[in-house]
Design an enzyme around this catalytic site. Structure first.
Site, mmCIF file in Angstrom:
data_model
loop_
_atom_site.group_PDB
_atom_site.id
_atom_site.type_symbol
_atom_site.label_atom_id
_atom_site.label_comp_id
_atom_site.label_asym_id
_atom_site.label_seq_id
_atom_site.Cartn_x
_atom_site.Cartn_y
_atom_site.Cartn_z
ATOM 1 N N GLU A 94 7.930 -34.217 8.834
ATOM 2 C CA GLU A 94 7.061 -33.047 8.734
ATOM 3 C C GLU A 94 7.826 -31.855 8.365
ATOM 4 O OE1 GLU A 94 4.698 -32.378 12.167
ATOM 5 O OE2 GLU A 94 3.714 -34.350 12.142
ATOM 6 N N THR B 107 -3.771 -38.433 15.976
ATOM 7 C CA THR B 107 -3.491 -36.977 16.356
ATOM 8 C C THR B 107 -2.496 -36.901 17.316
ATOM 9 O OG1 THR B 107 -5.282 -37.116 17.838
ATOM 10 C CG2 THR B 107 -5.850 -36.373 15.497
ATOM 11 N N SER B 108 -1.544 -37.832 17.530
ATOM 12 C CA SER B 108 -0.496 -37.918 18.699
ATOM 13 C C SER B 108 0.753 -37.513 18.087
ATOM 14 C CB SER B 108 -0.763 -39.133 19.503
ATOM 15 O OG SER B 108 -0.568 -40.332 18.639
ATOM 16 N N ARG B 109 1.432 -38.555 17.577
ATOM 17 C CA ARG B 109 2.757 -38.406 17.100
ATOM 18 C C ARG B 109 2.994 -39.425 15.888
ATOM 19 N NH1 ARG B 109 2.816 -34.239 19.148
ATOM 20 N NH2 ARG B 109 4.483 -33.441 20.792
ATOM 21 N N HIS C 96 -0.643 -31.117 11.054
ATOM 22 C CA HIS C 96 -0.406 -31.085 12.511
ATOM 23 C C HIS C 96 -0.971 -29.722 12.857
ATOM 24 C CE1 HIS C 96 2.870 -32.272 15.222
ATOM 25 N NE2 HIS C 96 1.818 -31.927 16.055
ATOM 26 N N ALA D 147 -4.307 -30.020 14.828
ATOM 27 C CA ALA D 147 -5.278 -30.544 15.601
ATOM 28 C C ALA D 147 -5.467 -29.475 16.841
ATOM 29 C CB ALA D 147 -4.835 -32.013 16.230
ATOM 30 N N GLY E 26 -5.560 -40.704 28.309
ATOM 31 C CA GLY E 26 -5.373 -39.591 29.099
ATOM 32 C C GLY E 26 -6.216 -38.768 29.081
ATOM 33 N N ARG E 27 -5.785 -37.457 28.813
ATOM 34 C CA ARG E 27 -6.434 -36.276 28.730
ATOM 35 C C ARG E 27 -7.158 -36.194 27.641
ATOM 36 N NH1 ARG E 27 -1.976 -34.374 31.430
ATOM 37 N NH2 ARG E 27 -0.935 -34.503 29.212
ATOM 38 N N ILE E 28 -6.521 -36.128 26.398
ATOM 39 C CA ILE E 28 -7.223 -36.077 25.083
ATOM 40 C C ILE E 28 -7.985 -37.236 24.776
ATOM 41 C CG2 ILE E 28 -6.682 -36.049 22.620
ATOM 42 C CD1 ILE E 28 -4.020 -34.135 23.501
#
Length: 329
Positions: free
Chosen positions: A264, A233-235, A283, A285, A152-154
């Site tokens: 976390e 870098t997502s979840r 976390h 990013a 997607g965007r990232i």
């Protein structure tokens, strides 16, 4: 961030300290309140609840005049969307705001792991000058294969940056059209296993859902190339961390770069902490000044659109009709 419309100046509650750059947007249009506000400001307001708690149905029921929740960020797993919709509460997030910063961070982790920067830093600081250079070499990225799980965007921006380095980019993303894949210069792969088998570096850019929980598990880690690198870098929920630690211990994976974790802050007994070939960040990013300002300002603009009777962009529950404004408290 949440909005309450009343006969007085509209009120916006923030769960965390605001940036000064948003105040000009609010002048004469809305009043910002948050933790520490006078009791009279908190009366009958959602602010009466502890900041930072998830937006559950119970919390929403404590805010009978709440019209919208504007998420400062992309993820919305801490908001009960069906409960909000049932109460006529619009919910937005800010998907565009952290794109640049998060993509750059993912690229940073790719370089840090491929070039063994984290391990070299530890080695240099502990006076072990080049003691493992003969057996541990960095990875030259030109002509290597990057596999994106989500484009997607990232993920799409990561693809564009890494193609400039000379990487071939594959993408597994059921929502990515062939036309968009062509624009990004990536090759669509219909099966996740096929992507894992071909990729030297796998970078995760998928949302956390019941379907994606532990999508990178022992079986899929075993399908990856020996010596491959995993970036997330997502979840944190996407990765089975115990299985990842085992894959690193066995040498199946050469390294990993992680900005997100299942728990976390990261637990002190998390096995990933003991690996020098794992680059860990907390976390962060999207934590750049430019990205932070975009997040806040976009969230505020969404709130102001709703208070003005408009339908904002980035609605997470577009089927929701919205809750009418209240004339008085």
């Amino acid at each position: 961030m949440s909005a309450v419309a009343t006969g007085k100046l509209n009120r916006i509650w923030v769960d965390e300290p605001p940036l000064e750059s948003i105040f000009p947007l609010l002048e004469g249009r809305a009043q910002l309140i948050g933790p520490g506000a006078p009791p009279e400001e908190l009366a009958t307001c959602v602010a009466a609840l502890d900041p930072g708690v998830p937006w559950t149905a119970v919390r929403m029921d404590h805010a009978p005049q709440l019209r919208m929740i504007s998420r400062i960020g992309v993820g919305f797993d801490n908001i009960d969307i069906p409960a909000a919709t049932a109460r006529g509460i619009l919910v937005c997030n800010t998907p565009q705001a952290p794109t640049q910063s998060t993509a750059e961070h993912a690229v940073g982790l790719i370089f840090a792991t491929a070039k063994s920067i984290g391990r070299a830093d530890v080695r240099t600081r502990s006076n072990r000058w080049q003691d493992s250079c003969r057996s541990q070499k960095g990875l030259e990225l030109n002509s290597r294969v990057l596999g994106l799980v989500g484009a997607g965007r990232i993920g799409g921006l990561v693809a564009q940056i890494m193609r400039a380095v000379g990487m071939r980019v594959l993408a597994f993303d059921p929502g990515l059209s062939p036309a968009r894949a062509g624009e990004l210069g990536v090759e669509l792969v219909a099966d996740l296993r096929a992507l894992l088998q071909q990729s030297d570096i796998v970078s995760l850019h998928a949302p956390a859902t019941p379907a994606t929980r532990h999508m990178i598990n022992a079986e899929r880690l075993a399908a990856m190339k020996r010596g491959a690198i995993l970036i997330n870098t997502s979840r944190g929920a996407l990765v089975d961390e115990v299985a990842l630690a085992a894959a690193l211990s066995s040498g199946r994976l050469a390294a990993a770069g992680l900005d997100v974790f299942e728990r976390e802050p990261i637990s002190p007994d998390n096995p990933l902490l003991r690996f020098e070939n794992v680059v860990l960040t907390d976390h962060i990013a999207s934590h750049t000044w430019a990205g932070h300002h975009r997040l806040y300002e976009t969230a505020v603009r969404h709130v102001l659109e709703v208070l003005a009777g408009q339908r904002p962009s980035a609605l997470l529950n577009p089927e929701c009709p919205g809750r009418p404004a209240v004339d008085a408290l």
